[in-house]
Design a protein around this motif. Structure first.
Motif, mmCIF file in Angstrom:
data_model
loop_
_atom_site.group_PDB
_atom_site.id
_atom_site.type_symbol
_atom_site.label_atom_id
_atom_site.label_comp_id
_atom_site.label_asym_id
_atom_site.label_seq_id
_atom_site.Cartn_x
_atom_site.Cartn_y
_atom_site.Cartn_z
ATOM 1 N N ASN A 110 -56.662 66.863 0.455
ATOM 2 C CA ASN A 110 -56.181 65.828 1.376
ATOM 3 C C ASN A 110 -56.359 66.288 2.824
ATOM 4 N N THR A 111 -56.000 67.528 3.102
ATOM 5 C CA THR A 111 -56.113 68.074 4.455
ATOM 6 C C THR A 111 -57.560 68.138 4.914
ATOM 7 N N LEU A 112 -58.457 68.579 4.039
ATOM 8 C CA LEU A 112 -59.873 68.650 4.412
ATOM 9 C C LEU A 112 -60.427 67.264 4.731
ATOM 10 N N ALA A 113 -60.059 66.278 3.926
ATOM 11 C CA ALA A 113 -60.504 64.905 4.193
ATOM 12 C C ALA A 113 -59.913 64.400 5.508
ATOM 13 N N LEU A 114 -58.664 64.706 5.751
ATOM 14 C CA LEU A 114 -58.009 64.276 6.990
ATOM 15 C C LEU A 114 -58.664 64.908 8.210
ATOM 16 N N VAL A 115 -58.967 66.190 8.148
ATOM 17 C CA VAL A 115 -59.623 66.862 9.279
ATOM 18 C C VAL A 115 -60.968 66.202 9.563
ATOM 19 N N ALA A 116 -61.738 65.915 8.532
ATOM 20 C CA ALA A 116 -63.047 65.276 8.729
ATOM 21 C C ALA A 116 -62.879 63.888 9.341
ATOM 22 N N ALA A 117 -61.920 63.118 8.844
ATOM 23 C CA ALA A 117 -61.708 61.770 9.382
ATOM 24 C C ALA A 117 -61.236 61.836 10.836
ATOM 25 N N LEU A 118 -60.361 62.780 11.152
ATOM 26 C CA LEU A 118 -59.885 62.915 12.531
ATOM 27 C C LEU A 118 -61.001 63.340 13.479
ATOM 28 N N LEU A 119 -61.881 64.226 13.027
ATOM 29 C CA LEU A 119 -63.023 64.617 13.862
ATOM 30 C C LEU A 119 -63.866 63.400 14.227
ATOM 31 N N ASN A 120 -64.052 62.512 13.270
ATOM 32 C CA ASN A 120 -64.826 61.309 13.527
ATOM 33 C C ASN A 120 -64.058 60.351 14.429
ATOM 34 N N ALA A 121 -62.780 60.124 14.131
ATOM 35 C CA ALA A 121 -61.985 59.171 14.903
ATOM 36 C C ALA A 121 -61.804 59.606 16.355
ATOM 37 N N VAL A 122 -61.511 60.881 16.558
ATOM 38 C CA VAL A 122 -61.178 61.363 17.897
ATOM 39 C C VAL A 122 -62.411 61.749 18.715
ATOM 40 N N PHE A 123 -63.357 62.434 18.065
ATOM 41 C CA PHE A 123 -64.502 62.974 18.803
ATOM 42 C C PHE A 123 -65.829 62.287 18.481
ATOM 43 N N GLY A 124 -65.842 61.410 17.491
ATOM 44 C CA GLY A 124 -67.095 60.772 17.098
ATOM 45 C C GLY A 124 -68.026 61.726 16.364
ATOM 46 N N TYR A 125 -67.484 62.807 15.824
ATOM 47 C CA TYR A 125 -68.286 63.791 15.093
ATOM 48 C C TYR A 125 -68.066 63.596 13.600
ATOM 49 N N CYS A 126 -69.107 63.156 12.921
ATOM 50 C CA CYS A 126 -69.017 62.848 11.494
ATOM 51 C C CYS A 126 -69.584 64.011 10.677
ATOM 52 N N LEU A 127 -68.697 64.775 10.038
ATOM 53 C CA LEU A 127 -69.142 65.917 9.227
ATOM 54 C C LEU A 127 -70.039 65.471 8.069
ATOM 55 N N GLY A 128 -69.651 64.407 7.370
ATOM 56 C CA GLY A 128 -70.454 63.902 6.260
ATOM 57 C C GLY A 128 -71.837 63.464 6.712
ATOM 58 N N CYS A 129 -71.906 62.859 7.906
ATOM 59 C CA CYS A 129 -73.199 62.431 8.451
ATOM 60 C C CYS A 129 -74.078 63.643 8.748
ATOM 61 N N GLN A 130 -73.460 64.705 9.258
ATOM 62 C CA GLN A 130 -74.214 65.932 9.533
ATOM 63 C C GLN A 130 -74.714 66.563 8.234
ATOM 64 N N MET A 131 -73.883 66.525 7.190
ATOM 65 C CA MET A 131 -74.313 67.021 5.873
ATOM 66 C C MET A 131 -75.516 66.218 5.381
ATOM 67 N N TYR A 132 -75.446 64.897 5.534
ATOM 68 C CA TYR A 132 -76.537 64.011 5.117
ATOM 69 C C TYR A 132 -77.836 64.412 5.813
ATOM 70 N N LEU A 133 -77.769 64.623 7.127
ATOM 71 C CA LEU A 133 -78.974 64.976 7.882
ATOM 72 C C LEU A 133 -79.527 66.335 7.452
ATOM 73 N N LEU A 134 -78.629 67.305 7.197
ATOM 74 C CA LEU A 134 -79.082 68.623 6.720
ATOM 75 C C LEU A 134 -79.760 68.509 5.355
ATOM 76 N N LEU A 135 -79.181 67.720 4.466
ATOM 77 C CA LEU A 135 -79.778 67.531 3.141
ATOM 78 C C LEU A 135 -81.121 66.814 3.234
ATOM 79 N N ARG A 136 -81.237 65.867 4.126
ATOM 80 C CA ARG A 136 -82.510 65.161 4.310
ATOM 81 C C ARG A 136 -83.595 66.103 4.809
ATOM 82 N N ARG A 137 -83.210 66.989 5.728
ATOM 83 C CA ARG A 137 -84.181 67.958 6.244
ATOM 84 C C ARG A 137 -84.584 68.963 5.174
ATOM 85 N N ALA A 138 -83.661 69.287 4.277
ATOM 86 C CA ALA A 138 -83.926 70.270 3.233
ATOM 87 C C ALA A 138 -84.679 69.681 2.044
#
Length: 149
Positions: A110-138
């Motif tokens: 729950n905490t890990l999901a909350l931290v990721a959601a807060l990063l997106n809500a507050v800073f516009g930084y989407c961890l899942g989106c960054q993972m997606y881009l890394l996987l696409r490059r790989a």
């Protein structure tokens, strides 16, 4: 970029609403609260982003009150959808943890999901989106680049 794009402000609004639900889940350690978010993540990740009720609220009540932004600033939905899938996985683990009375597991997921959601809500930084881009490059050259499930 696909034809259907997402207003990044709507993505952040949704992340803020998701953060509120995840925070409520963390405070209550209720599997029912997390199951609700699990369903929302699942609908967006596996069926389509248009099913997101927070996106609907944003489009109907918030977006009309904001100044328009250039369509070039809008986001490809594929990374956001992948991010919803990652959220689904964490919410699933948290839901199972709370329901099985493995509270520590539920709290960590729950905490890990909350931290990721807060990063997106507050800073516009989407961890899942960054993972997606890394996987696409790989991905190997010639691998399917289709954004469909």
């Amino acid at each position: 970029m696909s034809a259907a794009t997402l207003d990044p402000r709507g993505v952040r609004f949704t992340a803020a609403m998701t953060s509120a639900i995840l925070a409520l889940g963390l405070v209550t350690t209720s599997w029912r609260v997390l199951a609700t978010q699990l369903v929302l993540f699942g609908m967006c990740a596996f069926i389509g982003m248009r099913l997101n009720p927070w996106g609907f609220v944003y489009r109907q009540a918030v977006q009309p009150r904001l100044a328009p932004i250039d369509r070039a600033e809008w986001e490809d939905p594929a990374p956001v959808r992948f991010s919803q899938g990652v959220g689904f996985a964490f919410a699933l683990v948290a839901t199972v943890g709370y329901a099985a009375e493995w509270t520590a597991l539920g709290i960590v997921a729950n905490t890990l999901a909350l931290v990721a959601a807060l990063l997106n809500a507050v800073f516009g930084y989407c961890l899942g989106c960054q993972m997606y881009l890394l996987l696409r490059r790989a991905a190997p050259v010639g691998a399917s680049t289709s954004d469909t499930c």
